[in-house]
Motif scaffolding. Structure first.
Motif, PDB file in Angstrom:
ATOM      1  N   MET A  87       0.839  -1.198   0.000  1.00  0.00           N
ATOM      2  CA  MET A  87       0.000   0.000   0.000  1.00  0.00           C
ATOM      3  C   MET A  87       0.870   1.242   0.000  1.00  0.00           C
ATOM      4  N   TYR A  88       0.315   2.342  -0.515  1.00  0.00           N
ATOM      5  CA  TYR A  88       1.099   3.552  -0.758  1.00  0.00           C
ATOM      6  C   TYR A  88       0.272   4.796  -0.442  1.00  0.00           C
ATOM      7  N   ALA A 122       5.423  -2.154   1.991  1.00  0.00           N
ATOM      8  CA  ALA A 122       5.595  -3.273   1.067  1.00  0.00           C
ATOM      9  C   ALA A 122       4.776  -4.490   1.499  1.00  0.00           C
ATOM     10  N   SER A 123       4.622  -4.665   2.793  1.00  0.00           N
ATOM     11  CA  SER A 123       3.819  -5.770   3.319  1.00  0.00           C
ATOM     12  C   SER A 123       3.381  -5.408   4.728  1.00  0.00           C
ATOM     13  N   GLU A 124       2.432  -6.165   5.240  1.00  0.00           N
ATOM     14  CA  GLU A 124       1.917  -5.896   6.581  1.00  0.00           C
ATOM     15  C   GLU A 124       3.080  -5.912   7.574  1.00  0.00           C
ATOM     16  N   CYS A 138      -4.353   7.278  -1.855  1.00  0.00           N
ATOM     17  CA  CYS A 138      -3.869   6.001  -1.377  1.00  0.00           C
ATOM     18  C   CYS A 138      -3.913   5.024  -2.543  1.00  0.00           C
ATOM     19  N   ALA A 139      -3.004   4.075  -2.579  1.00  0.00           N
ATOM     20  CA  ALA A 139      -2.990   3.068  -3.640  1.00  0.00           C
ATOM     21  C   ALA A 139      -2.568   1.730  -3.048  1.00  0.00           C
ATOM     22  N   SER A 140      -2.896   0.669  -3.760  1.00  0.00           N
ATOM     23  CA  SER A 140      -2.455  -0.657  -3.326  1.00  0.00           C
ATOM     24  C   SER A 140      -2.056  -1.481  -4.539  1.00  0.00           C
ATOM     25  N   SER A 141      -1.216  -2.477  -4.315  1.00  0.00           N
ATOM     26  CA  SER A 141      -0.830  -3.405  -5.375  1.00  0.00           C
ATOM     27  C   SER A 141      -0.614  -4.774  -4.764  1.00  0.00           C
ATOM     28  N   ALA A 142      -0.681  -5.796  -5.633  1.00  0.00           N
ATOM     29  CA  ALA A 142      -0.540  -7.155  -5.121  1.00  0.00           C
ATOM     30  C   ALA A 142       0.772  -7.309  -4.347  1.00  0.00           C
ATOM     31  N   ARG A 143       1.828  -6.772  -4.967  1.00  0.00           N
ATOM     32  CA  ARG A 143       3.146  -6.715  -4.318  1.00  0.00           C
ATOM     33  C   ARG A 143       3.856  -5.485  -4.855  1.00  0.00           C
ATOM     34  N   THR A 144       4.992  -5.171  -4.299  1.00  0.00           N
ATOM     35  CA  THR A 144       5.779  -4.075  -4.884  1.00  0.00           C
ATOM     36  C   THR A 144       6.420  -4.580  -6.175  1.00  0.00           C
TER      37      THR A 144
END
Lengths: 112, 113
Positions: B32-33, B50-52, B91-97
């Motif tokens: 998330m960003y 990058a991850s929880e 805010c943005a999100s992606s499956a992974r970086t």
């Protein structure tokens, strides 16, 4: 850090013409180059992307080309339509791919 | 699926006030960003996760703090707002970086007077 430059800042074309937006990047380790479209008052949305192991990618009326040697990539829109009017952002993935650095945007206006 | 949601949509603060911008995603994304968007400046990364359980600074982190509350939620806090923080925050999100599409929320328009 990475620096992404985008040109032109504004672009006006007649409906049916082609539009080209160009970006250059500074970090030779960058390996992913997405393009986002943002309509007025809306969120950015991905329209096409390209990875560093590919030189060109096409999706209907839009295409992206990448020149790794020169460190530049371009967005090509053919047969432009009024609904293509928006701000377009290029970006490059840096920091091992963890971060996107965006260009400053191109306001595209397609005139009837 | 709602995708990425943000609250509030609009906010006006006085200089020195604090507030937290909330972001949530329902796509089971790991990364998330937070970005800010100013006229003529494009989108600039403030912080990312990058991850929880992990957070890292982006290009313009000064004056902000973040919390990755759980896998779904990533908040941005302004401890003492300044007029220079007037902006639209995405805010943005992606499956992974890395080479994965980032999905953006609708944005929060913040004005600091």
């Amino acid at each position: 850090g990475e620096n992404v430059e985008q040109h032109p800042s504004t672009l006006s074309v007649q409906e049916g013409d082609s539009a080209v937006i160009k970006c250059t990047y500074s970090d030779s380790a960058s390996n992913y180059f997405p393009w986002y479209k943002q309509e007025l008052g809306k969120r950015p949305q991905l329209i096409i992307d390209i990875r560093s192991n590919v030189g060109e990618k096409k999706d209907q009326r839009i295409a992206v080309t990448l020149n790794k040697t020169a460190k530049h990539f371009s967005l090509h829109i053919t047969e432009t339509q009024p609904e293509d009017s928006a701000v377009y952002f290029c970006a490059a993935a840096t920091g091992g791919g963890n971060k996107l650095t965006f260009g400053t945007g191109t306001q595209l206006k397609v005139e009837l | 699926n709602a995708g990425v949601t943000q609250t509030p949509k609009f906010q006006v603060l006085k200089t020195g006030q604090s507030m937290t911008l909330q972001c949530a995603q329902d796509m089971n994304h790991n990364s998330m960003y937070w970005y800010r968007q100013d006229p003529g400046m494009g989108l600039r990364l403030i912080y990312y996760s990058a991850s929880e359980g992990t957070t890292d600074k982006g290009e313009v982190p000064n004056g902000y703090n973040v919390s990755r509350l759980n896998k779904r939620e990533f908040s941005l806090r302004l401890e003492s707002a300044a007029p220079s923080q007037t902006s639209v925050y995405f805010c943005a999100s992606s499956a992974r970086t890395g080479v994965y599409e980032q999905y953006f929320g609708p944005g929060t328009r913040l004005t600091v007077t």
